[in-house]
Design an enzyme around this catalytic site. Structure first.
Site, short mmCIF file in Angstrom:
data_model
loop_
_atom_site.label_atom_id
_atom_site.label_comp_id
_atom_site.label_asym_id
_atom_site.label_seq_id
_atom_site.Cartn_x
_atom_site.Cartn_y
_atom_site.Cartn_z
N HIS A 193 0.93 -1.33 0.20
CA HIS A 193 0.37 0.29 0.44
C HIS A 193 0.77 1.28 0.27
O HIS A 193 1.50 1.37 0.34
CB HIS A 193 -0.96 0.79 1.19
CG HIS A 193 -1.42 1.36 1.38
ND1 HIS A 193 -3.21 0.91 1.73
CD2 HIS A 193 -2.11 2.62 0.72
CE1 HIS A 193 -3.60 1.80 1.26
NE2 HIS A 193 -2.71 3.16 1.43
N HIS A 215 1.27 5.35 -1.64
CA HIS A 215 1.26 6.66 -2.48
C HIS A 215 1.77 6.66 -3.57
O HIS A 215 2.97 7.71 -2.32
CB HIS A 215 0.20 7.94 -1.61
CG HIS A 215 -1.43 6.97 -0.88
ND1 HIS A 215 -1.92 7.34 -1.75
CD2 HIS A 215 -1.36 6.24 0.31
CE1 HIS A 215 -3.13 6.70 -1.20
NE2 HIS A 215 -2.79 5.98 -0.20
N LYS A 257 -8.91 -1.39 -5.80
CA LYS A 257 -9.51 -0.29 -4.72
C LYS A 257 -11.31 0.42 -3.85
O LYS A 257 -11.40 1.28 -4.94
CB LYS A 257 -8.43 0.97 -4.33
CG LYS A 257 -8.32 2.27 -3.09
CD LYS A 257 -7.20 1.38 -1.37
CE LYS A 257 -7.80 1.69 -0.56
NZ LYS A 257 -6.40 2.35 -0.28
N HIS A 275 -10.44 1.23 2.43
CA HIS A 275 -10.04 2.18 3.14
C HIS A 275 -11.64 1.67 4.26
O HIS A 275 -12.78 2.80 4.12
CB HIS A 275 -9.98 3.48 2.38
CG HIS A 275 -10.04 4.13 3.48
ND1 HIS A 275 -8.86 5.17 3.18
CD2 HIS A 275 -10.13 5.34 4.78
CE1 HIS A 275 -8.77 5.95 4.32
NE2 HIS A 275 -9.66 5.92 5.75
N HIS A 319 -3.93 -0.46 6.38
CA HIS A 319 -3.42 0.29 7.12
C HIS A 319 -4.65 0.35 8.52
O HIS A 319 -5.24 0.87 8.84
CB HIS A 319 -3.46 1.76 6.88
CG HIS A 319 -4.57 2.67 6.27
ND1 HIS A 319 -6.16 2.27 6.74
CD2 HIS A 319 -4.72 3.13 5.00
CE1 HIS A 319 -6.76 2.95 5.82
NE2 HIS A 319 -5.37 3.36 4.35
N ASP A 325 1.47 2.95 3.79
CA ASP A 325 0.87 3.89 3.17
C ASP A 325 1.62 6.00 3.01
O ASP A 325 0.84 6.26 3.68
CB ASP A 325 -0.69 3.96 4.56
CG ASP A 325 -1.59 4.88 3.94
OD1 ASP A 325 -2.04 5.30 2.20
OD2 ASP A 325 -1.93 5.94 4.46
O1 DOR Z 1 -3.64 9.57 5.32
C1 DOR Z 1 -4.23 9.02 4.27
N1 DOR Z 1 -2.95 9.21 3.24
N2 DOR Z 1 -4.56 8.05 4.62
C2 DOR Z 1 -5.29 7.90 2.97
O2 DOR Z 1 -5.91 7.07 3.12
C3 DOR Z 1 -5.06 8.82 1.59
C4 DOR Z 1 -3.58 9.09 1.72
C5 DOR Z 1 -3.75 10.23 0.79
O3 DOR Z 1 -3.54 9.90 -0.73
O4 DOR Z 1 -2.98 11.53 1.37
ZN ZN Z 2 -3.66 4.77 1.54
#
Ligand code: DOR
Ligand code: ZN
Length: 352
Positions: free
Chosen positions: A14, A16, A100, A137, A175, A248
């Site tokens: 997971h 980003h 997702k 999520h 998470h 995450d």
């Molecule tokens: O804290 C987070 N940031 N939780 C998420 O689910 C998305 C993520 C983000 O894309 O910044």
């Molecule tokens: Zn995330």
């Protein structure tokens, strides 16, 4: 005392990675530690179709440092109008690894998420048939639900029926942040698995709010109580197949974190595997790091484990404070920046 541990190369289930200049700034950190990663689709606009995911994968591959063998595993952002045929085609061609599900408005860039599970019934039924994992999520963000109860509420009210309606659908609750979620995952394994971040293993709402407000620890789901944190550490270090690594890592430019409305997300990629190693070491469970970081995830996804290995050694180093995004003026602050970290990667082994 163990001072060195060699494990199968780990994966991040997971992450980003964003796009453009931010992608170029943060990808090297993930690619330096992980062989593969499940890449979140919450770009603006989101990665919805197989065509979107294929194009995003190309942009990630072009942003990789020279010589990197990192493999991005792509996901599609589930919307009420997602086409089951497109998802099936994307999975069949190997472009998509998973789908997702963000409940609408649950977190950053989740405005286009699912408003009603009934509307995505056909997609989920198709995924169940194909053996394609659904990543969730898990927060109920209805206004009357307290922020600290969002995960527990989602698990009880939304996830339990979903598991019953689609008994063959493989799900990852992402998470995990509470003891409730840990116990729920355990009770519903192997259909259900859960990922655990480095920051949810270290931080609590006390560390986030109790000594001044620390925006760099603010994420969704928010970190919870010490009892929750202890349950997460027990789960991660248990070796149980239903718990595995998902950082995450979620970078935001400094200006979006230090703002009246602080963006949710912790950029932990520079210290992620090292933080997990420290936690497992403190728990006296370094022998179970490999299961959590390198074996349990591939098993849940039905993918092979990595051929290469990574060696972590006990050696102090100073974590970078931030990373530069397209020139020095835009920066993204790094989790544990400036801290002395007691574990680091020694070398990445060649595939056998
Ligand atoms: O804290 C987070 N940031 N939780 C998420 O689910 C998305 C993520 C983000 O894309 O910044
Ligand atoms: Zn995330």
């Amino acid at each position: 005392m163990t001072d060195s541990i060699t494990i199968r190369a780990p994966d991040d289930w997971h992450v980003h990675l964003r796009d453009g200049a931010m992608l170029r700034a943060v990808l090297p950190f993930t690619a330096a530690s992980f062989a593969r990663a499940i890449v979140m689709p919450n770009l603006v606009p989101p990665v919805v179709t197989t065509v979107d995911a294929a194009a995003y994968r190309e942009r990630i591959l072009s942003a990789l440092p020279e010589g990197s063998t990192f493999t991005p595993l792509m996901t599609a952002y589930l919307r009420d109008d997602t086409d089951p045929d497109d998802i099936a085609a994307g999975f069949g061609s190997g472009v998509l690894t998973a789908v997702k599900l963000y409940p609408a408005h649950a977190t950053t860039n989740a405005a286009a998420g699912v408003t009603d599970f009934a509307r995505v019934h056909a997609v989920l039924a198709r995924m169940e048939k194909l053996g394609m994992p659904l990543l969730i999520h898990g927060e109920d963000v209805a206004p009357e639900v307290d922020i600290f109860d969002r995960e527990a509420r989602f698990v009880e009210r939304r996830l339990a029926p979903l598991l019953r309606d689609f008994p063959g659908l493989r799900i990852v609750l992402e998470h995990l942040s509470t003891r409730v979620a840990v116990d729920f995952v355990r009770a519903h394994a192997p259909q259900l698995a859960g990922t655990i971040t480095p920051h949810h293993l270290v931080e609590t709402r006390n560390s986030m709010l109790g000594h001044g407000l620390r925006p760099h620890l603010y994420c969704m789901p928010v970190v919870k109580t010490e009892a929750d944190r202890v349950a997460l550490v027990e789960a991660a270090t248990s070796g149980e197949a239903c718990f595995f690594l998902g950082t995450d890592s979620a970078p935001h430019a400094l200006g979006r974190k230090l703002a009246p409305v602080c963006a949710a997300g912790v950029f932990n990629a520079p210290v992620a595997i090292e933080t997990y190693a420290g936690i497992f070491d403190q728990a006296g469970r370094l022998d179970r790091l490999e299961a959590f970081a390198s074996l349990n995830g591939p098993r849940h996804y039905g993918l092979p484990v990595n051929a290469g290995t990574v060696t972590l050694i006990r050696a102090d180093w100073e974590a970078p404070r931030d990373a530069a995004v397209d020139g020095p003026e835009v920066r993204v602050a790094a989790y544990r920046g400036g801290e002395t970290i007691p574990w680091r990667i020694a070398d990445a082994g060649a595939p056998e």
